[in-house]
Scaffold this active site. Structure first.
Site, short mmCIF file in Angstrom:
data_model
loop_
_atom_site.label_atom_id
_atom_site.label_comp_id
_atom_site.label_asym_id
_atom_site.label_seq_id
_atom_site.Cartn_x
_atom_site.Cartn_y
_atom_site.Cartn_z
N ARG A 284 67.89 34.74 36.71
CA ARG A 284 69.12 33.92 36.76
C ARG A 284 69.54 33.81 38.22
NH1 ARG A 284 74.10 36.07 36.85
NH2 ARG A 284 73.61 37.90 35.59
N HIS A 288 76.39 34.53 36.02
CA HIS A 288 76.35 34.61 34.56
C HIS A 288 77.19 33.49 33.95
CE1 HIS A 288 76.16 36.35 30.58
NE2 HIS A 288 77.47 36.31 30.51
N TYR A 297 76.85 42.80 42.42
CA TYR A 297 75.96 43.74 41.75
C TYR A 297 74.47 43.50 41.98
CZ TYR A 297 76.00 39.91 38.28
OH TYR A 297 75.92 38.69 37.65
#
Length: 393
Positions: A284, A288, A297
């Site tokens: 990805r 998100h 992160y």
């Protein structure tokens, strides 16, 4: 409630069973790839791409337009026109490859990110924007493209998919030998959803009843902020064998391989050989959702590494290095993308507000007396506000 394991679960079928079966967990080729990041065609011992270069040009167009849908929707959310948007940046090959492998009679159960699959099923992207704008109450006709409604509850759609697939068995549209009749289901989900109980329960029922379902997992390596290595000690596709059906890992950035593997998995389902787990190993590259900040992160160098595996760039490289297209082709695709962007920007803002009573119209095929009474009561409630307004004047 117990389930009965049938003997057919342990039979992966003739040739395809061997392809999808234990060989992939016992030292066989782990990652199915047919087109390298540099745009070179390669062979695989078990899977092959059986379409021509015109189809590959079509895949390129599909992926470019799908990315444009994603880009425009993200911009619309940033401008306050959408409440939220789930990005698919980097996952175009997994979705277009698998989406184009579907037969017209197959049915799709998506998550909330399958914009490319929706494109393959001829769902107007404005219908997707309506959901995220809050003006569509989720009542579209699933027969329109055999594409189910987006599912926000993580993993719930896999149980829906297995139930629908079992219904196909009872309708006699599985294993007939008629390619225009035999049908199957594809359930899409991500690596994070694979940790949900619903998904594992769906595996049990699919295996027990030999249901014609393909579990298509887009492993983009991040369940929001949780990396895949914290979710599973083994590659996800190997989990399938523990439930009694085969699994395979495919290069999720390779549109040719995703098409070939999904086509083979659907063939197993169509002929009555049962479920298959497909793990599309991808990344990805976006967030998100538009409420997420992935820089908190994950490492920027990981993103740069995966940009070199961009699914669109590798098809672009294949087409150019083999002299299959000229610059006019790419220009035409870009012009079409511009028109699509204009359509989405203007169309999104013009989407009408829904009639509050329409929420009752798509619950059942035949409205029940109880639902009719509820609708009547809600209509009276809404009318009381109109009366209050008139009295205030």
């Amino acid at each position: 409630m117990g389930v009965q394991v049938t003997e057919s679960n342990t039979d992966f079928g003739p040739d395809l069973g061997e392809v999808f079966g234990p060989s992939h967990a016992d030292g066989g080729p782990e990652l199915v790839q047919l087109l390298t990041p540099e745009g070179e065609r390669v062979e695989h011992p078990d899977f092959s791409f059986d379409l021509d270069d015109e189809a590959i040009k079509g895949f390129y167009r599909d992926m470019v337009l799908t990315r444009r849908i994603d880009t425009e929707a993200t911009a619309l959310q940033r401008h306050g026109e959408l409440g939220i948007w789930a990005q698919l940046l980097g996952q175009e090959a997994a979705q277009i490859g698998s989406g184009r492998a579907l037969a017209p009679q197959d049915f799709v159960f998506p998550t909330y990110r399958e914009h490319g699959v929706a494109w393959c099923r001829d769902v107007d992207p404005l219908r997707l924007l309506g959901l995220f704008r809050g003006v569509d109450q989720g009542g579209w006709d699933p027969n329109d493209g055999n594409f189910g409604l987006y599912t926000i509850v993580i993993g719930a759609q896999t149980l829906h998919a297995v139930g629908y697939a079992m219904g196909m068995q009872r309708d006699g549209v599985v294993g007939t030998g008629d390619p225009e009749r035999d049908a199957a289901v594809v359930a899409y989900f991500g690596d994070g959803a694979s940790s949900q109980g619903d998904v594992n329960e769906s595996f049990i029922f699919a295996a027990s009843y030999n249901a014609p379902v393909v579990f298509f997992c887009q492993n983009n390596q991040w369940a929001i902020s949780e990396p895949i290595e914290r979710q599973s000690r083994i590659p996800l596709y190997q989990r399938a064998l523990g439930f009694g059906f085969p699994g395979v890992r495919v290069d999720g950035n390779d549109v040719l391989a995703c098409y070939a593997v999904t086509k083979a998995a659907l063939q197993r389902a169509h002929e009555g050989s049962g479920p298959t787990f497909v793990e599309a190993y991808t990344y990805r590259m976006g967030a998100h959702t538009t409420t997420d900040d992935p820089t908190r992160y994950r490492l920027s160098e990981d993103l740069e590494h995966w940009k070199l595996k961009d699914p669109i760039a590798r098809v672009h490289a294949y087409l150019t290095r083999n002299g299959l297209v000229d610059e006019a082709f790419f220009a035409e695709v870009e012009e079409e993308a511009e028109r699509l962007g204009e359509h989405l920007r203007a169309g999104c803002k013009a989407l009408p507000e829904p009639d509050p009573l329409s929420i009752f119209d798509h619950v059942y095929v035949d409205q029940t007396p109880e639902l009719a009474a509820q609708k009547e009561g809600f209509a009276a409630y809404l009318a009381s506000f109109e009366g209050h307004k008139e009295g205030a004047r």
